[in-house]
Design an enzyme around this catalytic site. Structure first.
Site, mmCIF file in Angstrom:
data_model
loop_
_atom_site.group_PDB
_atom_site.id
_atom_site.type_symbol
_atom_site.label_atom_id
_atom_site.label_comp_id
_atom_site.label_asym_id
_atom_site.label_seq_id
_atom_site.Cartn_x
_atom_site.Cartn_y
_atom_site.Cartn_z
ATOM 1 N N HIS A 97 7.752 7.947 -4.435
ATOM 2 C CA HIS A 97 7.226 6.696 -5.288
ATOM 3 C C HIS A 97 6.242 7.318 -6.259
ATOM 4 O O HIS A 97 5.530 8.242 -5.990
ATOM 5 C CB HIS A 97 6.634 5.829 -4.359
ATOM 6 C CG HIS A 97 6.355 4.362 -5.150
ATOM 7 N ND1 HIS A 97 7.093 3.587 -5.209
ATOM 8 C CD2 HIS A 97 5.134 4.124 -5.874
ATOM 9 C CE1 HIS A 97 6.649 2.609 -6.017
ATOM 10 N NE2 HIS A 97 5.178 3.123 -6.278
ATOM 11 N N ASP A 143 4.403 -9.397 -0.969
ATOM 12 C CA ASP A 143 3.915 -8.793 -2.276
ATOM 13 C C ASP A 143 4.640 -9.571 -3.367
ATOM 14 O O ASP A 143 3.897 -9.181 -4.518
ATOM 15 C CB ASP A 143 4.511 -7.431 -2.133
ATOM 16 C CG ASP A 143 4.043 -6.480 -3.072
ATOM 17 O OD1 ASP A 143 2.644 -6.207 -3.568
ATOM 18 O OD2 ASP A 143 4.757 -6.131 -4.173
ATOM 19 N N ARG A 176 -1.961 -11.862 -8.539
ATOM 20 C CA ARG A 176 -3.029 -10.696 -9.037
ATOM 21 C C ARG A 176 -2.710 -10.534 -10.625
ATOM 22 O O ARG A 176 -3.672 -10.331 -11.284
ATOM 23 C CB ARG A 176 -2.584 -9.366 -8.455
ATOM 24 C CG ARG A 176 -3.083 -9.514 -6.873
ATOM 25 C CD ARG A 176 -2.644 -8.317 -6.084
ATOM 26 N NE ARG A 176 -2.788 -7.072 -6.588
ATOM 27 C CZ ARG A 176 -1.964 -5.948 -6.659
ATOM 28 N NH1 ARG A 176 -1.018 -5.960 -5.982
ATOM 29 N NH2 ARG A 176 -2.518 -4.866 -7.186
ATOM 30 N N SER A 183 0.119 -2.956 -1.620
ATOM 31 C CA SER A 183 1.163 -3.390 -2.342
ATOM 32 C C SER A 183 2.385 -2.321 -2.534
ATOM 33 O O SER A 183 3.488 -2.597 -1.885
ATOM 34 C CB SER A 183 0.830 -3.800 -3.809
ATOM 35 O OG SER A 183 1.914 -4.057 -4.704
ATOM 36 N N LYS A 237 5.635 -1.885 0.307
ATOM 37 C CA LYS A 237 7.283 -1.787 -0.058
ATOM 38 C C LYS A 237 8.004 -0.326 0.553
ATOM 39 O O LYS A 237 8.930 -0.339 1.093
ATOM 40 C CB LYS A 237 7.380 -1.808 -1.399
ATOM 41 C CG LYS A 237 7.275 -3.131 -2.101
ATOM 42 C CD LYS A 237 7.278 -3.536 -3.457
ATOM 43 C CE LYS A 237 5.804 -2.776 -3.974
ATOM 44 N NZ LYS A 237 5.384 -3.351 -5.202
HETATM 45 N N1 URA Z 1 3.033 -0.966 -8.238
HETATM 46 C C1 URA Z 1 3.035 -1.575 -7.433
HETATM 47 O O1 URA Z 1 4.077 -1.821 -6.662
HETATM 48 N N2 URA Z 1 1.819 -2.483 -7.062
HETATM 49 C C2 URA Z 1 0.660 -2.455 -7.532
HETATM 50 O O2 URA Z 1 0.071 -3.173 -7.021
HETATM 51 C C3 URA Z 1 0.474 -1.677 -8.504
HETATM 52 C C4 URA Z 1 1.644 -0.628 -8.929
#
Ligand code: URA
Length: 433
Positions: free
Chosen positions: A82, A161, A168, A183, A187
């Protein structure tokens, strides 16, 4: 449980229990608490912080707020990668096939471009026929057949999320390290991989502008992984300037393929190989030196390129575009932008370069915008290079000349010139394991 009481506790800097954090995540997922109270909680978390334990509990609660990918149908060790987002960042297109050709199963869920940053799915969709939305059964089949598959995140993954990220975004609470860490990691955990390598980007084109912020985020995410028994490492990489020379979609696929052919820009190859060998190491493929050699050999032998070709074919794409990347259609307009002055390029604001690409059609300004796969920028000079007045700086690619004036302004506004060469910056700023 009373949400107001949980809110009061965080406002008064009292730690929240696992159950209270689960209640908050579930409420975000099912809409049982109104957005104004969820937003108040996000602001309290932003201002008063979360301990490592609270961050890990919130992450797990968010990961459990919806479906989790069941990868038990995939044989062997499952890896994931990621990036926190950057400009010209096409490393997934290299790391995933390198790891797959070394025996790691890459069942990868990726995203689309966000703001000035590009997304792997948009890049892959520049290959005619490529399908990023597959059924769960087909996703597992492709991973088992080819060793890798890259798809969009399934709709039911991490609903908490989805709500919290949107809130946010509009309540000035994005830039909180525990909230970003939870966050991203929620995932990744819901995605089901055993080993995860994180590319934490740092600099003008990244979310984390300073090394201190990037390292803190990297440590927070690795700590979450450790607490939940996943093998996670973070590599902090320089995003003060675009990675490689191509920024866009089709041009980034072409550049990634060049690296898989043993060519392409040195910075891109170095970052991709570091990420790939870190992932191989996490997956237990050998010591660090052996994993580096294995990653290099995957490219030199052509096995990684073949893995990408097989994946593209299995996902409905025309794999001739991987074998013969010159097949990608050229943009209607190819404008050579020349330097207004002589000197060294002292800085290149990557966020503004990404913005110039969006203006050329390579990204979206609204959710409904359609991407132009041929649009983007090919850089002729980068930070540290010397340029004469009138010498090419970059080629801007787009569908219509009407897009050029604004994009040219944005691109030139990203550059800072100097009479002396800038101090070189490291490409890899550190690793957290
Ligand atoms: N990428 C994400 O998935 N979440 C965040 O809060 C920032 C970057």
């Amino acid at each position: 449980m009373e949400f107001l009481e949980i809110l009061r506790k965080k406002r008064d800097k009292e730690p929240l229990t696992r159950e209270e954090l689960q209640f908050f995540a579930n409420a975000a997922a099912d809409g049982s608490v109104p957005d104004y109270q969820l937003s108040a909680m996000l602001m309290a978390m932003y201002l008063n912080g979360l301990s490592d334990r609270e961050t890990a509990d919130l992450t797990l609660a968010m990961a459990a707020s919806g479906d989790t990918a069941d990868l038990s149908g995939i044989d062997g060790i499952k890896g994931d990668k990621h990036s926190t987002g950057g400009v010209g960042d096409k490393t997934t297109l290299i790391v995933a096939p390198v790891a797959a050709s070394c025996g790691v199963k890459m069942a990868k869920m990726s995203g689309r471009g966000l703001g000035h940053t590009g997304g792997t799915l948009d890049k892959l969709e520049s290959i005619p026929g490529f399908q990023a939305e597959l059924s769960r059964e087909r996703f597992l089949e492709v991973v088992n057949e080819t060793g890798l598959c890259v798809v969009g995140a399934a709709g039911g993954l991490c609903p908490a999320d989805k709500t919290l990220y949107a809130l946010r975004d509009v309540t000035e609470t994005v830039s909180s390290i525990p909230l970003i860490a939870s966050s991203i990691m929620s995932k990744k955990l819901a995605g089901g991989a055993d080993c995860i390598v994180l590319d934490v980007k740092c600099g003008s084109g990244a979310f984390m502008k300073t090394e201190t912020e990037a390292k803190t985020l990297a440590r927070a995410m690795v700590e979450i992984g450790k607490r939940v028994g996943r093998r996670v490492a973070a590599v902090i990489t320089n995003m003060d300037l675009p990675l490689g020379s191509a920024v866009g979609n089709a041009v980034e696929v072409q550049e990634a393929v060049a690296v898989l052919n043993g060519k392409g820009p040195d910075d891109l190859r170095a970052v991709a190989l570091t990420l790939a060998s870190t992932l191989l190491y996490l997956c237990g493929k050998g010591d660090k030196a052996a994993c580096e050699a294995m990653a290099q050999d995957a490219i030199a032998s052509g096995k990684a390129l073949q893995a990408l070709e097989r994946m593209v074919e299995a996902q409905g794409g025309d794999s001739r575009y991987i074998r013969e990347p010159d097949r990608f259609p050229q943009a209607n307009v190819r404008y050579v932008l020349t330097s207004p002055q002589r000197g060294y390029i002292a800085a290149m604001n990557a966020e503004q370069i990404g913005h110039a690409c969006v203006l050329l059609g390579a990204g979206r300004r609204t959710k409904a915008d359609k991407i132009d796969p041929s649009a983007g920028v090919l850089l002729a000079k980068k930070t540290g290079d010397f340029v004469e007045a009138g010498e090419p700086l970059a080629t801007l690619l787009c569908a219509s000349e009407s897009l050029l004036p604004e994009a040219k302004r944005a691109f030139l506004g990203a550059l800072r010139f100097s009479d002396v060469p800038p101090a070189p910056e490291p490409l890899i700023l550190g690793t957290v394991e």
